[in-house]
Design a protein around this motif. Structure first.
Motif, short mmCIF file in Angstrom:
data_model
loop_
_atom_site.label_atom_id
_atom_site.label_comp_id
_atom_site.label_asym_id
_atom_site.label_seq_id
_atom_site.Cartn_x
_atom_site.Cartn_y
_atom_site.Cartn_z
N LEU A 1 -7.89 -3.45 -2.45
CA LEU A 1 -7.00 -1.97 -2.96
C LEU A 1 -5.43 -2.98 -3.18
O LEU A 1 -4.94 -2.08 -4.14
CB LEU A 1 -6.67 -1.23 -1.59
CG LEU A 1 -7.85 -0.24 -0.98
CD1 LEU A 1 -7.28 0.38 0.09
CD2 LEU A 1 -8.30 0.66 -2.19
N VAL A 2 -5.25 -3.71 -2.43
CA VAL A 2 -3.74 -4.53 -2.94
C VAL A 2 -3.80 -5.18 -4.25
O VAL A 2 -3.00 -4.92 -5.26
CB VAL A 2 -3.39 -5.41 -1.77
CG1 VAL A 2 -2.19 -6.50 -2.30
CG2 VAL A 2 -3.07 -4.81 -0.59
N LEU B 1 0.83 -1.26 0.00
CA LEU B 1 -0.10 -0.10 0.03
C LEU B 1 0.76 1.19 -0.15
O LEU B 1 0.32 2.44 -0.12
CB LEU B 1 -0.95 -0.02 1.30
CG LEU B 1 -2.06 -0.99 1.42
CD1 LEU B 1 -2.83 -1.01 2.79
CD2 LEU B 1 -3.05 -0.66 0.20
N LEU C 1 -5.72 7.14 3.61
CA LEU C 1 -6.27 5.57 3.54
C LEU C 1 -7.29 5.49 4.68
O LEU C 1 -8.64 5.21 4.05
CB LEU C 1 -4.94 4.66 4.18
CG LEU C 1 -5.51 3.12 4.25
CD1 LEU C 1 -5.99 2.79 3.04
CD2 LEU C 1 -4.24 2.32 4.75
N CYS D 1 -1.29 4.26 -1.26
CA CYS D 1 -2.00 5.38 -0.61
C CYS D 1 -1.97 6.77 -1.18
O CYS D 1 -2.91 7.41 -1.05
CB CYS D 1 -1.44 5.80 0.66
SG CYS D 1 -1.77 4.01 1.96
N ILE E 1 -8.90 -3.83 2.23
CA ILE E 1 -7.45 -3.77 2.07
C ILE E 1 -7.13 -4.84 0.95
O ILE E 1 -6.28 -4.38 0.14
CB ILE E 1 -6.90 -4.28 3.62
CG1 ILE E 1 -7.03 -2.90 4.36
CG2 ILE E 1 -5.29 -4.37 3.46
CD1 ILE E 1 -6.64 -1.45 4.15
#
Length: 463
Positions: free
Chosen positions: A450-451, A378, A389, A457, A447
């Motif tokens: 997002l990864v 991230l 974030l 970020c 999470i």
């Protein structure tokens, strides 16, 4: 019966010291004890929480159940119906009752050691103003010191700036190692800070010790640090335990600090804003006053705090109602603390396993909150990234959780790592009675997404 069981039955006397409460399984002399709370009851008590939000941040503002809000409303109406009668005949008795409940919960010697104030920030002002006055009046030498942890709450740092350094005092900040392996690391750093505070013949006039630090959150070996302060000749010790009551066991006699504050609205289900400040009685009791001077000035801090002018005192009056609420749970507040601790560790481990990261401290250094490492992919590389974030999770995923930036050491050593690099971001997750597994799964999936989408970020939107 112990005091909790008496108060549940409507008794107005609370003279017993606290004993372990094992819920409602004891046979009572009095009938009609409330039955144990059910899952639907808990949902109903917190049905005012915004739906669709994974609220895993009880640590910041706490939570207040509907039954306590209803009791608060009754107090507010009682005042509005006949303010004069309320002021002369009800207010002080009600606040004394709340203070007496707290006396039992924290094993204080005397109810006169307990004052109710708005929050830990007010308590810090009370303690630091008397230190500032001593510098200003020449009782302390210029550059005598206050020692504190570097991660102390920002409001406490500002109070030192406002009252102590401007009056000639100096400050030593002790670095809290993080992530942590054991409490010995904290003790070692704290001792170094005390040595620094005594350099060149200076005296340490006050040590400020967090019981549970806010960010990163860690349970500090507060009793051991207070003992070290005594051995090292520190004048006074102030324990800032903003997160403690309802989260860890408190025995102020055992801890032995001069001042101990904890917010009742964080983990003890009170509405905002109320905290207790315990001032240990001693022969050299300092000149302690509420920062808001009203006509009770000079009558002792508990009385000064019970009247700081016309305002809403209802949050200070509902403490017995909160006791009724927590005693609907198996094991009362002790049972709640134990389950929150177990659950937050369980959820923290689930998240760290899913993300391939770590927990920020060992289980015994956590209470109802735990720090969970975020994937290094991230690229959380600054306070600004942490803020981005957090905002992005709130707006786009309905997840409310604080994010901590932990700078990696220059040599790259000492920090935890995942398969892609050094972990510099941590989430502080809380667990309270209203939380469900879905809250943490929602966060986990956010999470992972997002990864998976290769988001870092810097590129996240927050509105």
């Amino acid at each position: 019966m112990d005091q909790e069981e008496e108060s549940r039955n409507g008794d107005s006397t609370h003279n017993h010291s606290h004993s372990h409460n094992h819920g409602l399984h004891h046979v009572s002399k009095k009938p009609k004890l409330a039955p144990l709370i059910t899952e639907p009851d808990i949902s109903a008590e917190f049905s005012h929480h915004q739906p669709g939000v994974a609220r895993i941040n009880n640590g910041s503002f706490g939570s207040c159940p509907k039954s306590v809000l209803a009791a608060q409303r009754e107090w507010q109406l009682k005042y509005l119906e006949q303010p004069d009668d309320f002021y002369f005949n009800t207010l002080r008795k009600g606040i004394l009752k709340s203070r007496t409940v707290i006396k039992g919960l924290i094993n204080a010697d005397d109810v006169d050691e307990i004052s109710l104030v708005d929050n830990a920030t007010t308590a810090a002002a009370i303690v630091l103003q008397q230190i500032g006055r001593a510098f200003a009046e020449g009782k302390f030498n210029q550059n005598d010191t206050v020692v504190m942890l570097h991660c102390a709450f920002q409001a406490v740092k500002k109070s030192i700036q406002a009252y102590v350094t401007r009056a000639g005092g100096s400050v030593v900040e002790v670095q809290l190692p993080f992530p942590l392996i054991s409490e010995e690391e904290i003790i070692k750093e704290f001792k170094k800070g005390l040595e620094k505070g005594k350099e060149n013949g200076k005296r340490i006039r006050l040590a400020i010790i967090d019981h549970i630090t806010s960010m990163p959150c860690v349970v500090i070996p507060v009793g051991k640090l207070v003992k070290i302060c005594r051995e090292e000749g520190v004048d006074q010790v102030f324990v800032d335990a903003a997160h403690a009551i309802g989260s860890v066991k408190i025995d102020v006699k055992e801890i032995g600090a001069d001042f101990y504050v904890s917010n009742l609205h964080k983990w003890f289900f009170c509405p905002p804003a109320v905290a207790f400040l315990h001032c240990r009685k001693s022969n050299s009791s300092p000149d302690i006053h509420h920062p808001v001077v009203s006509h009770e000035f000079g009558n002792g801090l508990p009385i000064e705090s019970a009247w700081i002018g016309t305002r809403d005192y209802s949050a200070q009056l509902v403490v017995p109602s909160v006791l009724d609420f927590v005693n609907r749970f198996e094991g009362g507040i002790d049972g709640i603390m134990e389950r929150n601790h177990e659950q937050v560790l369980k959820m923290g481990r689930k998240l760290s396993e899913s993300w391939g990261t770590n927990l920020g401290s060992p289980p015994e250094m956590c209470a109802g909150m735990v720090m969970v490492g975020l994937p290094s992919r991230l690229k959380l590389l600054s306070e600004e990234d942490a803020s981005k974030l957090r905002g992005h999770l709130r707006v786009y995923f309905g997840v409310e959780v604080p994010i901590h930036y932990q700078a990696s050491k220059e040599d790259g050593e000492g920090g935890a790592r995942d398969k892609d690099g050094i972990i510099t971001g941590y989430a502080r997750i809380s667990h309270q009675v209203y939380n469900t597994l879905e809250d943490y799964e929602k966060f986990r999936n956010a999470i992972l997404r997002l990864v998976e989408e290769k988001k870092v970020c810097k590129m996240l939107l927050t509105e």
